[in-house]
Design a protein around this motif. Sequence first.
Motif, PDB file in Angstrom:
ATOM      1  N   SER A  88       0.864  -1.192   0.233  1.00  0.00           N
ATOM      2  CA  SER A  88      -0.204  -0.171  -0.105  1.00  0.00           C
ATOM      3  C   SER A  88       1.000   1.179  -0.083  1.00  0.00           C
ATOM      4  O   SER A  88       1.988   1.202   0.186  1.00  0.00           O
ATOM      5  CB  SER A  88      -0.939   0.034   1.134  1.00  0.00           C
ATOM      6  N   ASP A  89       0.359   2.334  -0.335  1.00  0.00           N
ATOM      7  CA  ASP A  89       1.133   3.627  -0.208  1.00  0.00           C
ATOM      8  C   ASP A  89       1.691   3.808   1.246  1.00  0.00           C
ATOM      9  O   ASP A  89       1.224   3.385   2.341  1.00  0.00           O
ATOM     10  CB  ASP A  89       0.105   4.728  -0.350  1.00  0.00           C
ATOM     11  N   ASP A 101      -4.215   9.162   3.455  1.00  0.00           N
ATOM     12  CA  ASP A 101      -5.689   9.023   2.852  1.00  0.00           C
ATOM     13  C   ASP A 101      -5.883  10.654   2.564  1.00  0.00           C
ATOM     14  O   ASP A 101      -6.490  10.769   1.483  1.00  0.00           O
ATOM     15  CB  ASP A 101      -6.595   8.366   3.336  1.00  0.00           C
ATOM     16  N   THR A 105      -5.994  12.571  -2.655  1.00  0.00           N
ATOM     17  CA  THR A 105      -7.096  12.571  -3.508  1.00  0.00           C
ATOM     18  C   THR A 105      -6.576  13.495  -4.719  1.00  0.00           C
ATOM     19  O   THR A 105      -5.391  13.889  -4.892  1.00  0.00           O
ATOM     20  CB  THR A 105      -8.165  13.643  -2.678  1.00  0.00           C
ATOM     21  N   GLN A 173      -5.496  -0.592  -9.610  1.00  0.00           N
ATOM     22  CA  GLN A 173      -5.167  -0.117  -8.385  1.00  0.00           C
ATOM     23  C   GLN A 173      -6.791   0.397  -7.936  1.00  0.00           C
ATOM     24  O   GLN A 173      -7.188   0.153  -6.826  1.00  0.00           O
ATOM     25  CB  GLN A 173      -4.211   1.048  -8.285  1.00  0.00           C
ATOM     26  N   LEU A 174      -7.170   1.657  -8.619  1.00  0.00           N
ATOM     27  CA  LEU A 174      -8.512   2.002  -8.240  1.00  0.00           C
ATOM     28  C   LEU A 174      -9.533   0.982  -8.120  1.00  0.00           C
ATOM     29  O   LEU A 174     -10.686   1.067  -7.526  1.00  0.00           O
ATOM     30  CB  LEU A 174      -8.819   3.149  -9.466  1.00  0.00           C
ATOM     31  N   LYS A 175      -9.656   0.044  -9.062  1.00  0.00           N
ATOM     32  CA  LYS A 175     -10.621  -0.818  -9.212  1.00  0.00           C
ATOM     33  C   LYS A 175     -10.731  -1.754  -8.016  1.00  0.00           C
ATOM     34  O   LYS A 175     -11.546  -2.034  -7.309  1.00  0.00           O
ATOM     35  CB  LYS A 175     -10.387  -1.791 -10.348  1.00  0.00           C
ATOM     36  N   ASP A 176      -9.516  -2.001  -7.652  1.00  0.00           N
ATOM     37  CA  ASP A 176      -9.059  -2.793  -6.385  1.00  0.00           C
ATOM     38  C   ASP A 176      -9.827  -2.088  -5.000  1.00  0.00           C
ATOM     39  O   ASP A 176     -10.033  -2.648  -4.081  1.00  0.00           O
ATOM     40  CB  ASP A 176      -7.619  -2.876  -6.126  1.00  0.00           C
ATOM     41  N   LYS A 177      -9.607  -0.784  -5.282  1.00  0.00           N
ATOM     42  CA  LYS A 177     -10.424   0.137  -4.123  1.00  0.00           C
ATOM     43  C   LYS A 177     -11.776   0.200  -4.323  1.00  0.00           C
ATOM     44  O   LYS A 177     -12.492   0.984  -3.667  1.00  0.00           O
ATOM     45  CB  LYS A 177      -9.548   1.352  -4.150  1.00  0.00           C
ATOM     46  N   LEU A 179     -13.286   1.586  -7.036  1.00  0.00           N
ATOM     47  CA  LEU A 179     -13.974   2.709  -7.501  1.00  0.00           C
ATOM     48  C   LEU A 179     -14.134   2.681  -8.851  1.00  0.00           C
ATOM     49  O   LEU A 179     -13.677   1.625  -9.696  1.00  0.00           O
ATOM     50  CB  LEU A 179     -12.695   3.897  -7.647  1.00  0.00           C
TER      51      LEU A 179
END
Length: 238
Positions: A88-89, A101, A105, A173-177, A179
């Motif tokens: 993760s970040d 977090d 954004t 990455q975004l799909k995994d979140k 989004l």
Amino acid sequence: MAKSRSSSGSRRARPAAVITLDGPSGAGKGSVGQRLAIQLGWHFLDSGALYRVTALAARQAGCDFGDITGLVGLASGLNVRFEPQVGSDACVLLDDRDIGDVIRTEEIGRLASEVAVLPPVRQALLKKQQTLRQPPGLVADGRDMGTVVFPDAELKVFLSASPAARAERRYNQLKDKGLDVNLARLAEEIRVRDARDEEREVSPLKPADDAYIIDSSHLSIAQVVERVLSLLRKRQGR
Ligand code: DC
């Protein structure tokens, strides 16, 4: 893997070893850098996060981006440190509070790119970044780590990847979140951001003359980490 130009080989006494990892967004610098820092037991610097924290601090303080003195004051006073993570970040601790977090954004990213073009802000953050160079070593991730901030780094790597590979990574990455994202729109955003970073007058994104260039398009994070470690061993004569 290619070396863009041979280094002079001259070595000066320095406080701690640094590995610089520069490259466009989505090339994998963050993931690779954090794993390197953890494996080596070194400190980690996410320099993009410093620009993001400056933008956030300015917004919270109601400081206009035309108020250079105010921005420089905010940037100079930041008490930030990073804790690398696997998968993760990095944790970004501002006064010991994790604000990772909050700064990651789209809005803060856009504001960060606006403060990043201001030379006095870059100068203030330059000093801050250099103070993070502490024993036993530092892995520094950014756009100008090898060219401006740590020109005498032990090892400089420029991590690239095709725009298509970077867009696909970001998409996953975004799909995994969870989004809802659009691949074509992400690819366009990456193209615009690359152009802004490369064409900026101050500290544009480019490989240092003595950087090793690694194209990560078809490599896993673990493979890139192994290549960087192997380059480090060579540089250290092991
Ligand atoms: O890597 P990132 O997306 O967190 O970076 C945020 C912004 O900061 C981005 O617009 C580029 C800028 N930046 C910079 O100018 N110099 C750096 N060393 C790192 C980031």
